[in-house]
Design an enzyme around this catalytic site. Structure first.
Site, short mmCIF file in Angstrom:
data_model
loop_
_atom_site.label_atom_id
_atom_site.label_comp_id
_atom_site.label_asym_id
_atom_site.label_seq_id
_atom_site.Cartn_x
_atom_site.Cartn_y
_atom_site.Cartn_z
N SER A 126 37.35 45.72 44.92
CA SER A 126 36.22 45.98 45.42
C SER A 126 36.17 47.40 46.35
O SER A 126 37.26 47.40 46.94
CB SER A 126 35.32 44.86 46.13
OG SER A 126 34.22 45.33 46.76
N TYR B 272 36.68 39.11 52.90
CA TYR B 272 36.60 39.66 51.51
C TYR B 272 37.40 40.96 51.44
O TYR B 272 38.07 41.33 50.48
CB TYR B 272 35.09 39.52 51.07
CG TYR B 272 34.90 39.95 49.64
CD1 TYR B 272 35.00 39.16 48.57
CD2 TYR B 272 34.30 41.11 49.45
CE1 TYR B 272 34.70 39.69 47.39
CE2 TYR B 272 33.97 41.86 48.31
CZ TYR B 272 34.15 40.98 47.19
OH TYR B 272 33.89 41.28 45.89
P1 NDP Z 1 29.52 36.54 39.88
O1 NDP Z 1 29.45 35.67 40.90
O2 NDP Z 1 28.48 37.04 39.07
O3 NDP Z 1 30.57 35.52 38.81
C1 NDP Z 1 31.79 35.06 39.27
C2 NDP Z 1 32.74 34.55 38.13
O4 NDP Z 1 33.90 34.02 38.46
C3 NDP Z 1 32.00 33.36 37.37
O5 NDP Z 1 32.35 33.53 36.11
C4 NDP Z 1 32.62 32.21 38.13
O6 NDP Z 1 32.78 31.06 37.19
C5 NDP Z 1 33.98 32.71 38.19
N1 NDP Z 1 34.95 32.26 39.36
C6 NDP Z 1 34.77 31.84 40.42
N2 NDP Z 1 35.82 30.96 41.12
C7 NDP Z 1 36.41 30.56 40.13
C8 NDP Z 1 37.58 29.65 39.97
N3 NDP Z 1 38.14 29.23 41.19
N4 NDP Z 1 38.27 29.63 38.83
C9 NDP Z 1 37.88 30.46 37.64
N5 NDP Z 1 36.58 31.19 37.94
C10 NDP Z 1 35.87 31.24 39.05
O7 NDP Z 1 30.54 37.71 40.39
P2 NDP Z 1 30.75 39.24 39.75
O8 NDP Z 1 30.55 39.23 38.26
O9 NDP Z 1 29.64 39.98 40.40
O10 NDP Z 1 32.10 39.63 40.16
C11 NDP Z 1 33.49 39.81 39.52
C12 NDP Z 1 34.50 40.31 40.16
O11 NDP Z 1 34.18 41.74 40.54
C13 NDP Z 1 34.90 39.66 41.44
O12 NDP Z 1 36.11 39.42 41.68
C14 NDP Z 1 34.10 40.40 42.34
O13 NDP Z 1 34.65 40.16 43.81
C15 NDP Z 1 34.02 41.88 41.90
N6 NDP Z 1 33.09 42.58 42.39
C16 NDP Z 1 31.86 42.55 42.31
C17 NDP Z 1 30.73 43.19 42.88
C18 NDP Z 1 29.46 43.13 42.83
O14 NDP Z 1 28.61 43.91 43.40
N7 NDP Z 1 28.81 42.24 42.04
C19 NDP Z 1 31.48 44.63 43.60
C20 NDP Z 1 33.03 44.70 43.67
C21 NDP Z 1 33.66 43.83 43.22
P3 NDP Z 1 31.95 29.79 37.13
O15 NDP Z 1 30.42 30.37 37.27
O16 NDP Z 1 32.20 29.26 35.47
O17 NDP Z 1 32.28 28.89 37.91
#
Ligand code: NDP
Length: 248
Positions: free
Chosen positions: A143, A157
């Site tokens: 990120s 984070y």
């Molecule tokens: P979302 O909150 O939209 O989705 C998160 C995903 O992670 C979901 O599919 C969720 O699964 C899964 N997840 C969370 N915890 C677990 C776990 N313990 N085991 C398995 N799956 C898990 O996040 P984003 O799509 O926005 O983010 C994706 C990545 O990109 C992350 O690493 C985030 O830090 C990074 N990122 C995002 C940014 C943003 O602005 N959105 C900016 C910079 C980085 P479920 O719902 O099935 O539990």
């Protein structure tokens, strides 16, 4: 049969966009989820409707045994993983470090750093040519919070994501001789459900116009970069980080 792509946290947001685009680019896709079974099954169905094979597979990425079971399940259902996206993540509510509780800090480090290291380890062990694997490519979701230090409410984070950057650069070098490329992406402000978990109201609306490019980004724009890094077009790229942040 196509190459096999596994995306952690593939049920929504950036992970789901990677699964959909991966299918369009010819991968068979394993969609990992933790709680979002229905959403993961919907992504699986979309992948299948693009003519690829797909699997929705439940595993909490912080649970090493569950991660091994997930990899076994993917291998049995689709074949060995060629491309891995370590994407699953959480964020904590925006708050100064001094006002956070230790359990909240431990949780974010566990999901946003430790789990990425353990998942990379598990995948590399199976991909490594020296262990009988056929090589592969990994993309880790970091990120811009890492390069901006998470200051202003997201220090734990940001610290976890800084750890992912070191994981990526270190493992990229360590695993290169085993036929494995490892790269990282640092998205900026991206319009997904995660924005709601920050507790900051209308975050996209408020901060989007301040991004040099004039808006926040989409999950699909991040997925384009992920899929490029996984592809042979990036065959000479490893151990490095790309910002997908509209110039932020
Ligand atoms: P979302 O909150 O939209 O989705 C998160 C995903 O992670 C979901 O599919 C969720 O699964 C899964 N997840 C969370 N915890 C677990 C776990 N313990 N085991 C398995 N799956 C898990 O996040 P984003 O799509 O926005 O983010 C994706 C990545 O990109 C992350 O690493 C985030 O830090 C990074 N990122 C995002 C940014 C943003 O602005 N959105 C900016 C910079 C980085 P479920 O719902 O099935 O539990």
């Amino acid at each position: 049969m196509g190459k096999v792509l596994l995306v952690t946290g593939g049920s929504r947001g950036i992970g789901a966009a990677c699964c959909r685009l991966g299918a369009r680019e010819g991968y068979d896709v394993a969609v990992n989820y933790k709680g979002g079974k229905d959403k993961a099954e919907a992504v699986r169905a979309e992948v299948e409707s693009s003519g690829r094979r797909a699997l929705a597979v439940r595993a909490d990425v912080t649970d090493e045994a569950a991660v091994e079971r997930m990899l076994d399940e993917v291998e049995a259902g689709l074949g060995p993983v060629d491309a891995f996206v370590s994407n699953a993540g959480i964020i904590h509510a925006s708050r100064p470090l001094m006002d956070m509780n230790p359990a909240e800090i431990r949780k974010v480090i566990e999901v946003d750093l430790t789990a990425h290291i353990l998942c990379n380890r598990a995948v590399v062990r199976r991909m490594a040519r020296s262990k009988g694997g056929r090589g592969g490519a990994i993309v880790n979701l970091s990120s811009m919070a890492a390069s901006l230090y998470g200051a202003g409410g997201f220090v734990p984070y940001g610290a976890a994501k800084g750890g992912i950057d070191v994981l990526t650069m270190g493992l990229g070098r360590e695993a290169a001789g085993d036929g494995i490329r490892v790269n990282g992406l640092r998205p900026g402000l991206i319009d997904t459900d995660m924005q709601n978990d920050t507790g900051v109201e209308r975050r996209m609306e408020r901060f989007g116009p301040g991004v040099p490019i004039g808006r926040g980004g989409t999950a699909e724009e991040v997925a384009e970069c992920v899929l490029w890094l996984l592809s042979d077009k990036a065959s000479y790229v490893t151990g490095t980080l790309f910002d997908v942040s509209g110039g932020r």
